[in-house]
Design a protein around this motif. Structure first.
Motif, PDB file in Angstrom:
ATOM      1  N   ASN A 197       0.839  -1.195   0.000  1.00  0.00           N
ATOM      2  CA  ASN A 197       0.000   0.000   0.000  1.00  0.00           C
ATOM      3  C   ASN A 197       0.884   1.258   0.000  1.00  0.00           C
ATOM      4  N   PRO A 198       0.562   2.293  -0.803  1.00  0.00           N
ATOM      5  CA  PRO A 198      -0.645   2.513  -1.593  1.00  0.00           C
ATOM      6  C   PRO A 198      -0.489   2.250  -3.092  1.00  0.00           C
ATOM      7  N   ILE A 199       0.442   1.395  -3.500  1.00  0.00           N
ATOM      8  CA  ILE A 199       0.637   1.158  -4.931  1.00  0.00           C
ATOM      9  C   ILE A 199      -0.659   0.704  -5.611  1.00  0.00           C
ATOM     10  N   PRO A 200      -1.346  -0.335  -5.091  1.00  0.00           N
ATOM     11  CA  PRO A 200      -2.548  -0.779  -5.803  1.00  0.00           C
ATOM     12  C   PRO A 200      -3.674   0.244  -5.821  1.00  0.00           C
ATOM     13  N   VAL A 201      -3.941   0.895  -4.667  1.00  0.00           N
ATOM     14  CA  VAL A 201      -5.084   1.812  -4.635  1.00  0.00           C
ATOM     15  C   VAL A 201      -4.823   3.044  -5.502  1.00  0.00           C
ATOM     16  N   LYS A 202      -3.584   3.514  -5.540  1.00  0.00           N
ATOM     17  CA  LYS A 202      -3.295   4.655  -6.407  1.00  0.00           C
ATOM     18  C   LYS A 202      -3.369   4.263  -7.881  1.00  0.00           C
ATOM     19  N   THR A 203      -2.937   3.046  -8.186  1.00  0.00           N
ATOM     20  CA  THR A 203      -3.078   2.549  -9.557  1.00  0.00           C
ATOM     21  C   THR A 203      -4.551   2.471  -9.931  1.00  0.00           C
ATOM     22  N   ALA A 204      -5.366   1.961  -9.008  1.00  0.00           N
ATOM     23  CA  ALA A 204      -6.805   1.874  -9.250  1.00  0.00           C
ATOM     24  C   ALA A 204      -7.409   3.251  -9.485  1.00  0.00           C
ATOM     25  N   MET A 205      -6.992   4.218  -8.704  1.00  0.00           N
ATOM     26  CA  MET A 205      -7.556   5.560  -8.847  1.00  0.00           C
ATOM     27  C   MET A 205      -7.149   6.195 -10.167  1.00  0.00           C
ATOM     28  N   GLY A 206      -5.938   5.885 -10.622  1.00  0.00           N
ATOM     29  CA  GLY A 206      -5.526   6.350 -11.936  1.00  0.00           C
ATOM     30  C   GLY A 206      -6.375   5.724 -13.027  1.00  0.00           C
ATOM     31  N   LEU A 207      -6.630   4.419 -12.912  1.00  0.00           N
ATOM     32  CA  LEU A 207      -7.458   3.729 -13.902  1.00  0.00           C
ATOM     33  C   LEU A 207      -8.893   4.256 -13.901  1.00  0.00           C
ATOM     34  N   MET A 208      -9.374   4.652 -12.738  1.00  0.00           N
ATOM     35  CA  MET A 208     -10.744   5.163 -12.604  1.00  0.00           C
ATOM     36  C   MET A 208     -10.847   6.637 -12.963  1.00  0.00           C
ATOM     37  N   GLY A 209      -9.715   7.286 -13.203  1.00  0.00           N
ATOM     38  CA  GLY A 209      -9.728   8.707 -13.546  1.00  0.00           C
ATOM     39  C   GLY A 209      -9.952   9.620 -12.363  1.00  0.00           C
ATOM     40  N   LEU A 210      -9.711   9.127 -11.143  1.00  0.00           N
ATOM     41  CA  LEU A 210      -9.918   9.947  -9.954  1.00  0.00           C
ATOM     42  C   LEU A 210      -8.747  10.884  -9.694  1.00  0.00           C
ATOM     43  N   CYS A 211      -7.543  10.440 -10.038  1.00  0.00           N
ATOM     44  CA  CYS A 211      -6.356  11.271  -9.945  1.00  0.00           C
ATOM     45  C   CYS A 211      -5.291  10.645 -10.843  1.00  0.00           C
ATOM     46  N   GLU A 212      -4.143  11.266 -10.935  1.00  0.00           N
ATOM     47  CA  GLU A 212      -3.119  10.759 -11.841  1.00  0.00           C
ATOM     48  C   GLU A 212      -2.581   9.394 -11.437  1.00  0.00           C
ATOM     49  N   GLY A 213      -2.601   9.087 -10.164  1.00  0.00           N
ATOM     50  CA  GLY A 213      -2.075   7.811  -9.721  1.00  0.00           C
ATOM     51  C   GLY A 213      -0.562   7.783  -9.591  1.00  0.00           C
ATOM     52  N   THR A 214       0.070   8.954  -9.650  1.00  0.00           N
ATOM     53  CA  THR A 214       1.525   9.037  -9.559  1.00  0.00           C
ATOM     54  C   THR A 214       1.998   8.678  -8.160  1.00  0.00           C
ATOM     55  N   LEU A 215       3.056   7.860  -8.095  1.00  0.00           N
ATOM     56  CA  LEU A 215       3.677   7.469  -6.835  1.00  0.00           C
ATOM     57  C   LEU A 215       5.045   8.105  -6.728  1.00  0.00           C
ATOM     58  N   ARG A 216       5.522   8.250  -5.511  1.00  0.00           N
ATOM     59  CA  ARG A 216       6.858   8.781  -5.283  1.00  0.00           C
ATOM     60  C   ARG A 216       7.821   7.659  -4.922  1.00  0.00           C
ATOM     61  N   LEU A 217       8.994   7.703  -5.516  1.00  0.00           N
ATOM     62  CA  LEU A 217      10.034   6.737  -5.177  1.00  0.00           C
ATOM     63  C   LEU A 217      10.338   6.819  -3.679  1.00  0.00           C
TER      64      LEU A 217
END
Length: 296
Positions: free
Chosen positions: A251-271
């Motif tokens: 977490n939060p890799i999957p949920v942010k990926t999901a939100m990107g796919l859903m168009g809720l936000c960019e889904g960008t993660l930080r290293l």
């Protein structure tokens, strides 16, 4: 007797990033969607919010913005924990100054403090603020677990009001509920344990899944709070595949990926967090489709 900061479903909200900075307008949009769906509290700058990758100034501005956007509609709980007590005190005081209604304090990670060290750490921080403090027990990420007997000591502090329990140890949660006073509250820190923890006396969940399915998580907790555990149990089972998909990677890799796919936000993660594997991305996508959260 102290009352809980909130009951029901609180979202551990993601932090949207754009062009290497926090995307505050996107965060505001996510907050409004949560409140429209019935979410009972916003937890900002926690693990799901990638607070450990944010600068001090970013964290404080994000908390401040969240408070402004929520505008008193529900409690705002700010993650202000650290692995150093002095830093935790500073973060907590500044989060209080930014307007947070309560503070969420993860156990000091990496140091692997003793139970005595945990008591001293939390007492020092709680003494330094005048906001309710929720402890956060997540040994899979921090390397240290809070024992039920330690909760008994910490529950005596007037500012320490409960715990977000993500240990996965239901036996210890039972012991905690048996040993601690009734006004030391327990929130589930694992989406797929919401109903079991509520059965054991919990008052809700601090949820990752609520980022993409806020109405469902709100409904789940309302069924629990109403004592309809038959319906709540059925819904918990129904949501199991979605919960599992949101934790197929850290977490939060999957949920942010999901939100990107859903168009809720960019889904960008930080290293050092990065995009999921191709197989897990497809698992996330297909699960969202299966639950009707995005079109096929």
């Amino acid at each position: 007797m102290r009352t809980p900061i909130f009951t029901g479903s609180g979202v551990a909200i993601v932090t949207p990033f754009r062009n290497e900075t926090v995307d505050l307008p996107a965060l505001g949009h996510l907050i409004d969607l949560q409140l429209e769906a019935g979410t009972d509290a916003i937890i900002v700058c926690g693990t799901t919010g990638e607070a450990s990758t944010m600068t001090y100034r970013e964290r404080m501005r994000t908390i401040e913005y969240c408070v402004e956007q929520v505008n008193g509609r529900v409690p705002v709980i700010a993650g202000s924990g650290s692995n150093a007590t002095e830093v935790t005190v500073a973060l907590s005081r500044d989060a209080q100054h930014a307007g947070a209604d309560a503070l969420l304090l993860v156990t000091p990670y990496y140091n692997k403090a003793s139970q005595t060290g945990l008591v001293r750490h939390y007492q020092v921080v709680a003494d330094a603020v005048d906001r309710p403090v929720i402890l956060y027990n997540v040994p899979s990420r921090t390397g240290v677990n809070i024992a039920p007997e330690t909760y008994v000591q910490l529950a005596q502090h007037p500012n320490i009001v409960g715990v977000k329990e993500a240990s996965g140890n239901l036996g210890n949660i039972q012991r905690t509920r048996a040993l601690c006073p009734a006004d030391f509250y327990i929130w589930s820190g694992n989406d797929d344990e919401t109903v079991p923890i509520c059965v054991l006396g919990g008052v809700g969940v601090i949820s990752v899944v609520a980022n993409i399915a806020p109405a469902l998580m709100h409904r789940l907790t309302q069924l629990c709070l109403a004592g309809d555990y038959k319906a709540a149990g059925a819904l918990q089972v129904e949501l199991k595949a979605l919960c599992d998909a949101m934790f197929c990677e850290v977490n939060p890799i999957p949920v942010k990926t999901a939100m990107g796919l859903m168009g809720l936000c960019e889904g960008t993660l930080r290293l050092p967090l990065c995009e999921p594997s191709a197989a897990n991305r497809e698992r996330i996508r297909s699960t969202l489709v299966g639950y009707g959260l995005m079109p096929a």
